[in-house]
Design an enzyme around this catalytic site. Structure first.
Site: not given
Length: 299
Positions: A87, A123
């Site tokens: 990420k 997220d």
């Protein structure tokens, strides 16, 4: 999250030719993300293919990640989800990064259009939904977080945005936890710090956020000594396969309130689906579908 004009254009294009999306990560064979996306797409009347790109067992260099990512772009993918451990590593490979993802310092969703890749982060949205649904108001509390990687950057941002009075971050790599804490402290009035004294910090905390891969199907185990848990401590997990990790099982036995990683998984997918297609999904329907997918598993 997506400009209205862009959403309209992408929605029309999506209905005309369909969508190809994928997930890049390691040890992701049990991921429910493909099913969540494709079932919602079918309900929306879209042709939609979602592929797993699992780099399990590979020591992935920057060059290898770049090769895989550019291969997906060149193959005509419309979007990619990015998960552990890429990420943060994916960010230098992108043409642009959304301001929210830039501030978090991690990307989990990439929109690809006309050969240009733009990074987003859903997220934090997903984690916020999980806390609000399963834990409730955490404003004014002291919270401990384990993990300072890409997912940890998002959960920490979400917790501080929800009004946590102080967030203390731990990581097996102290330099990384200090770097994240310093970045967050500069954005959130000094309300974040790093520490090495986990027992003392948990003893003074109201909640625990677990944001490491420990407990995933490919990384079994506990991230801390279970003796540190106590009944008045809430525990929020980001792992969702399995839905009940060893940490959540032990926490429930101790009487802790818990939030499993499923809600975060669903709502990050809700955000990603809209970014990929320009079409707002039915979030409640996606929650129901996730529940069906996980029935029979420990929850």
């Amino acid at each position: 999250m997506v400009d209205e004009t862009v959403k309209t254009q992408r929605a029309r294009a999506s209905r005309h030719r369909g969508i190809v999306a994928g997930l890049i990560g390691q040890d992701i064979g049990a991921s429910l993300t493909p099913a969540m996306h494709m079932v919602e797409a079918r309900e929306q009347g879209l042709a939609y293919v979602y592929r797993l790109i699992d780099l399990a067992g590979q020591d992935v260099s920057h060059e290898r990640l770049s090769q895989v990512f550019r291969g997906a772009v060149d193959a005509g993918f419309d979007g990619l989800n990015i998960t552990h451990p890429f990420k943060q590593a994916i960010m230098p490979l992108l043409d642009a990064v959304d301001p929210v993802a830039e501030a978090i310092g991690a990307v989990n969703t990439v929109r690809i259009a006309d050969g240009q890749a733009t990074g987003f982060n859903t997220d934090a949205l997903g984690f916020t939904a999980g806390i609000q649904r399963e834990i409730g108001d955490i404003a004014g509390q002291s919270v401990v977080q384990l993990g300072s990687g890409g997912a940890g950057a998002a959960t920490a941002t979400a917790a501080l945005t929800l009004g946590v009075e102080h967030l203390t971050i731990f990581d097996v790599d102290p330099a990384r936890s200090h770097a994240l804490a310093d970045r967050l402290a500069s954005r959130f009035d000094g309300r974040a710090s790093a520490s090495s004294d986990l027992p003392a910090e948990i003893a003074a905390a109201s909640g625990l956020i677990h944001a490491t891969p420990t407990g995933m199907a490919g990384h079994p185990g506990l991230p801390l000594d279970p003796a540190l848990l106590r009944p008045d401590l809430w525990v929020a997990e980001i792992v969702y396969f399995p839905l009940e990790t060893e940490l959540l099982r032990v926490a429930r036995e101790k009487g802790c309130r818990t939030a499993h990683g499923g809600t975060m998984a669903v709502f990050q997918a809700v955000g990603a689906f809209e970014i990929f297609t320009g079409i707002a999904p039915d979030a409640d329907r996606m929650v129901r579908h996730f529940t069906q997918l996980t029935q029979g598993r420990a929850a």
